[in-house]
Design a protein around this motif. Structure first.
Motif, short mmCIF file in Angstrom:
data_model
loop_
_atom_site.label_atom_id
_atom_site.label_comp_id
_atom_site.label_asym_id
_atom_site.label_seq_id
_atom_site.Cartn_x
_atom_site.Cartn_y
_atom_site.Cartn_z
N PRO A 318 1.18 2.19 -5.53
CA PRO A 318 0.78 2.34 -4.12
C PRO A 318 0.48 3.79 -3.72
O PRO A 318 -0.22 4.01 -2.74
CB PRO A 318 2.01 1.81 -3.35
N TRP A 319 0.99 4.76 -4.52
CA TRP A 319 0.76 6.15 -4.12
C TRP A 319 -0.71 6.55 -4.20
O TRP A 319 -1.13 7.47 -3.53
CB TRP A 319 1.63 7.10 -4.95
N ILE A 320 -1.49 5.84 -5.01
CA ILE A 320 -2.91 6.20 -5.12
C ILE A 320 -3.62 5.92 -3.80
O ILE A 320 -4.27 6.79 -3.22
CB ILE A 320 -3.60 5.40 -6.25
N VAL A 321 -3.44 4.70 -3.30
CA VAL A 321 -4.13 4.35 -2.08
C VAL A 321 -3.57 5.13 -0.90
O VAL A 321 -4.30 5.55 -0.01
CB VAL A 321 -4.10 2.81 -1.85
N MET A 322 -2.27 5.40 -0.94
CA MET A 322 -1.66 6.13 0.16
C MET A 322 -2.24 7.53 0.29
O MET A 322 -2.60 7.97 1.39
CB MET A 322 -0.14 6.21 -0.02
N SER A 323 -2.33 8.24 -0.82
CA SER A 323 -2.82 9.62 -0.69
C SER A 323 -4.30 9.66 -0.34
O SER A 323 -4.72 10.49 0.45
CB SER A 323 -2.51 10.42 -1.96
N ALA A 324 -5.08 8.75 -0.93
CA ALA A 324 -6.50 8.76 -0.62
C ALA A 324 -6.73 8.38 0.84
O ALA A 324 -7.49 9.04 1.56
CB ALA A 324 -7.24 7.78 -1.52
#
Lengths: 355, 651
Positions: A318-324
């Motif tokens: 989930p950290w990928i979508v969160m940071s983007a």
């Protein structure tokens, strides 16, 4: 240009008074400066290497083979490993790495295999890694830089064409206006997404990445300049009939002089208020295109590409979508704040000299 | 007066129901009637050498008939018939035709490839043939002819008996220009020389050369219903676009089960003639196969996790390890089972194809350097997580025909640089790329049409730079990628040719000079200085060697298995020395995840299968499905089932 008239100064003062927009502007300006020197902050090359009493600055230089620093290979030095080696040896040699010691294209797999790893301070992947173990912060950083430069270039190009044609239409009027209006009506009905898909399927794949980015920019500009002409045309029509223009014409000023010295400065306020919103729409467009796979060519770092990865790995990373997503929200909010402030401070209802 | 609207309403209803009637009616109304019976007859009469009519008395008497009866059954006697299997379709099929434009998609496996009945089929464990439509057959190696007796029970799905005429018609349709399929036209005209009718159930087919697997060319054939294709004509492509073909397969498709753009449901023919036949009775078990369109792969996975889809391929490491790890709640509770199955099958040729017609790449030293600069081991370790193995030669997986000792070159920076130095590349430029004395950079484009493997290319690129070789990546979509190599515009290209289950590898397509240049060599054997690269062939390396040509010609003519094995080894060695192909990786098997109501026979699957559902030996157990769904609600757990079947793994 810096010889500002009192009215403009008043507007700028008003802009400074709108705190939200003003600080957003400062933040964005600061961000652009930081991004321009991004290689010093986010890079796999060291800032400084001290080796046997000599200082090296590898950031902007040619590649250095490992043999330069007493390593046994002649390909590009891995500075992170070099730092570890020097630390182990305990000698005078040292390496100073940038705060984020990764570049956006390298696959750095701390676990040995390519998979997303969660944010961690130990590995210095502050926002984690993406599906192929590239540092997300590095990709966001350079992705934002490209998106911002891209949208600013887009805005400038769109305005250059839009203003020229719009002004000409308004100023010359008559047949010229009539023909161009019809042309624009037809042109603006060509769906721009399809054009991008078509153009990209035709251009040879051997083009370099910068060339492809320029082509993408060109196509986007070619299909986006039309909306600007409407505003420019009406504004020019309005200004053209004013007395000061008639006066200028009586004195014998040329068309070019009238357009650029008299009309343009007076319609600028309309333009300026649109600028931030054009940037917003350009960032959104390029992100959406990347998300669909028709935007910046791989492996260029981009927000849309990260979002795409993120939606495919919602469950596992989930950290990928969160940071983007976070970056996109912040960026767009800031530009919108600036836009609102500009609009308010340029509001003619407050400052108009005509009654 | 009050009646009026009611009448109109009724009329409309009638009209609507008339429109909603069987689509076949509409179709036949839209197209002019055709009856090609006479045309077909005339076609046969014009070609008496190909289509021969004899009587049963002419059948040679000394034939030894075989029927593969000794081969073990396929599937499990425990298999239960019934239930519905839910499968994903990536895209709605563009046609129901099995030949012609747009027909060669993955959907066709449900219409033809995996379900239809050939004359005889290779046993998936034993490699020998068991009977399909044939009652028995006889191979006459000397006369390059296979004799076939059709099973008297054999019936089409429309109830008519399958006869010799349908096999005649198979040649007619596949040779006809109506189907707009040049490959089929060519194959059925050149790979077969004759079909002879002895009676309605007995015929023979001849082939041009007596290869060791000559029998497979004939036994693998499936007939085409002459009655169904009675309207074959110039408008074939449109006329038959949405007609479900009369078939030999157990799964049928009713027009009402065709939800355009959404789903397709096949139903099992309960009266299928072969339902009690020895090698067929435990297969094709589910009553229905429901194929629903789910375009997005991540959505497909979510549908599987919800239980809307029964099985999911876990061959990609990402799914096997991260998205559905052994610790996943559904796996740990035993609801979803994970299975790794090692198969034995010719391996697709995943590797780097080097275009030897390009400058620099025509130098064997450069190519050898590239071989040593390709770090496949790192790819295997980091990207495939050790699940896959290195490919050693371009013809792995063919048993005796595969070279027993030859190994692919390993990643070695020193060796790579030595080889590059021999070609004059000794100095590193400012970005670390090798240059020769004239300042030419050692830089090539490295393209691929495989988006899913783009990280493989990235790894290879980064590693190659260590040896001073620059690879400029170019990830294309699959069509553009294939076009590029077909036009021989690539430098280095990563691609694989799919391979079917065959006894021995093919060399002519990929390594013969006739597929490389228009006129590769002059009459005296020297290289033709004006030769032009030939496009649209599979010789992606543009490899043209006299020695190779000779061996390939000999190999193609040879009917002696030992000689062919020997030639195959020598050609593989020559190809290795030429260094124009960097062998990549091989997948040693396949992995699937499936809900526990999907059952497989003991030992899971068969040696020569490429996918778990290929043979339809699995079945759906409705009781277990109910039990599992109830357990999922109540939280009851089962024993986790994580299985590895390595009985056919390479030693």
């Amino acid at each position: 240009m810096l010889n500002l008239n009192p009215q403009t100064l008043k507007r700028l003062r008003r802009f400074r008074e709108i705190k939200r927009g003003y600080y957003s502007f400062l933040f964005l300006a600061g961000l652009l400066v930081v991004l321009s020197f991004g290689e010093l902050l986010v890079n796999s090359r060291a800032l400084l290497v001290h080796y046997e009493d000599t200082l090296y600055f590898p950031t902007y230089s040619d590649f250095r083979p490992g043999t330069d620093f007493g390593l046994d290979y002649d390909y590009e030095v891995n500075y992170r490993e070099l730092q570890a080696t020097f630390d182990e040896q305990g000698s005078d040699n040292w390496v100073l790495m940038p705060p984020v010691p990764y570049n956006p294209l390298e696959n750095h797999a701390p676990g040995g295999v390519f998979k997303p790893t969660s944010p961690s301070i130990d590995t210095r992947h502050l926002l984690g890694t993406d599906t192929t173990s590239r540092d997300i912060l590095a990709r966001l950083f350079y992705g934002t830089r490209i998106a911002l430069w891209f949208s600013i270039a887009f805005m400038l190009a769109v305005y250059a064409i839009g203003i020229t044609i719009g002004c000409a239409m308004g100023y010359f009027g008559g047949m010229f206006d009539l023909i161009f209006q019809r042309f624009i009506e037809i042109w603006s009905n060509i769906p721009f997404l399809y054009m991008i898909i078509i153009v990209f399927s035709v251009i040879p794949q051997t083009f370099t990445i910068p060339a492809k980015i320029v082509i993408l920019l060109t196509v986007m500009v070619l299909f986006s300049w039309t909306s600007m002409t409407y505003y420019m045309r009406t504004e020019t029509y309005k200004e053209k009939s004013r007395d000061y223009i008639a006066a200028a014409r009586v004195i014998g000023a040329s068309n070019t002089r009238i357009i650029f010295r008299h009309i343009l400065p007076n319609v600028l306020s309309t333009l300026v208020t649109f600028m931030p919103f054009t940037v917003v729409s350009a960032i959104t467009a390029i992100t959406a295109l990347d998300f669909l796979g028709f935007g910046l060519p791989a492996p260029t770092p981009s927000l849309g590409e990260l979002l795409k990865q993120g939606t495919a790995t919602l469950r596992t990373a989930p950290w990928i979508v969160m940071s983007a997503f976070g970056t996109l929200v912040i960026l767009l909010t800031i530009v919108t704040f600036i836009g609102e402030a500009v609009r308010e401070s340029f509001d003619p209802k407050k400052f108009t000299t005509y009654r | 007066m009050r009646l009026y609207p009611t009448i109109i309403g009724l009329l409309t209803l009638l009209l609507l129901s008339a429109c909603g009637g069987s689509p076949d009616d509409n179709q036949s109304a839209a197209f002019p009637a055709i009856d090609n019976t006479e045309e077909v007859k005339a076609y046969y009469a014009e070609r008496p050498d190909f289509f021969t009519f004899k009587t049963i008395a002419d059948l040679p008497q000394d034939l030894t008939w075989e029927n593969g009866d000794h081969l073990p059954e396929i599937g499990s006697p425990d298999a239960k018939k019934g239930g519905t299997e839910y499968v994903r379709l990536q895209d709605y099929p563009r046609t129901l035709r099995t030949v012609g434009p747009d027909s060669n998609g993955s959907f066709r496996t449900f219409l033809l490839d995996n379900v239809s009945m050939p004359i005889a089929q290779r046993h998936p464990n034993e490699f020998e043939y068991f009977p399909g439509l044939a009652e028995s057959w006889s191979v006459d190696w000397e006369n390059k002819t296979v004799y076939v007796k059709i099973d008297p029970q054999a019936k089409w799905s429309d109830g008519n008996a399958i006869t010799t005429d349908d096999f005649f018609f198979m040649f007619f349709i596949n040779q006809s220009r109506y189907i707009v399929a040049p490959w089929y036209n060519n194959w059925y005209s050149t790979q077969y020389t004759n079909i002879t009718k002895y009676d309605d159930r007995t015929f023979s087919i001849s082939v041009p050369e007596a290869k060791p697997d000559m029998d497979s060319r004939v036994l693998g054939l499936s007939p085409k219903s002459a009655a169904f294709f009675n309207e074959l004509g110039d408008d074939f492509v449109e006329r038959y676009q949405w007609r479900f073909e009369t078939t030999t397969a157990p799964y049928l498709l009713d027009d009402k089960n065709l939800k355009k753009g959404r789903s397709v449901t096949f139903t099992r023919d309960k009266n299928w003639w072969a339902k009690d036949k020895k090698h067929w009775r435990y297969r094709f078990n589910t009553d229905k196969i429901h194929l629903a369109v789910i375009r997005d792969t991540s959505k497909h996975f979510e549908a599987f996790k919800r239980g809307d889809i029964d099985q999911f391929s876990l061959s990609l490491a990402e799914y096997w390890y991260e998205k559905l790890p052994d610790t996943d709640p559904d796996v740990a509770a035993g609801y979803i089972q994970k299975t790794m199955f090692y198969n034995e099958h010719p391996r697709p040729t995943f590797g780097i194809w080097i275009n030897t017609s390009k400058a620099l790449l025509d130098n064997v030293d450069v190519r050898t350097g590239i071989q040593h600069a390709a770090n496949w081991n790192l790819v295997l370790e980091k990207f495939f997580r050790g699940d896959y193995a290195r490919m050693q030669t371009s013809s792995d997986g063919y048993g005796e025909f595969t070279h027993p000792t030859l190994l692919a070159r390993v990643f070695d920076i020193d060796k790579a640089q030595e080889a590059f130095a021999r070609a004059g590349f000794t100095k590193r430029g400012p970005d670390g790329v090798l240059e020769d004395a004239a300042g030419q950079r050692l830089s090539f484009t490295f393209s691929s049409g495989y988006e899913q493997y783009k990280d493989v290319l990235t790894i290879l690129k980064e590693e190659a730079l260590k040896a001073g070789l620059e690879l400029r990546l170019e990830i294309l979509d699959s069509t553009a990628g294939f076009k590029k190599v077909q036009e021989k515009k690539h430098d280095l290209h990563f691609v694989a040719f799919g391979v079917s289950l065959e006894m021995y590898p093919r060399f002519w397509e990929t390594y013969h000079s006739v597929n490389a240049y228009d006129v590769a060599f002059l009459d005296d054997g020297s290289v033709n200085p004006d030769r032009k690269v030939k496009t649209q062939t599979n010789n992606l390396e543009v490899l043209a060697l006299r020695e190779m040509d000779k061996m390939i010609d000999q190999y193609r003519m040879s009917g002696d298995k030992q000689e062919m094995i020997d030639l195959s080894h020598r050609m593989t060695e020559l190809h290795h020395e030429h260094a124009s192909f960097v062998p990549g990786f091989v997948q040693p098997g396949y992995r699937v995840g499936y809900w526990r109501w999907v059952r497989y026979p003991e030992g899971f699957n068969y040696k020569h299968t490429r996918g778990a559902t290929e043979l339809f030996v699995h079945w759906i157990d409705k009781d277990i499905k109910e039990e599992t769904l109830a357990a999922k609600k109540s939280g009851k757990q089962f024993e986790p089932a994580l299985q590895t079947f390595d009985q056919f793994a390479a030693p």
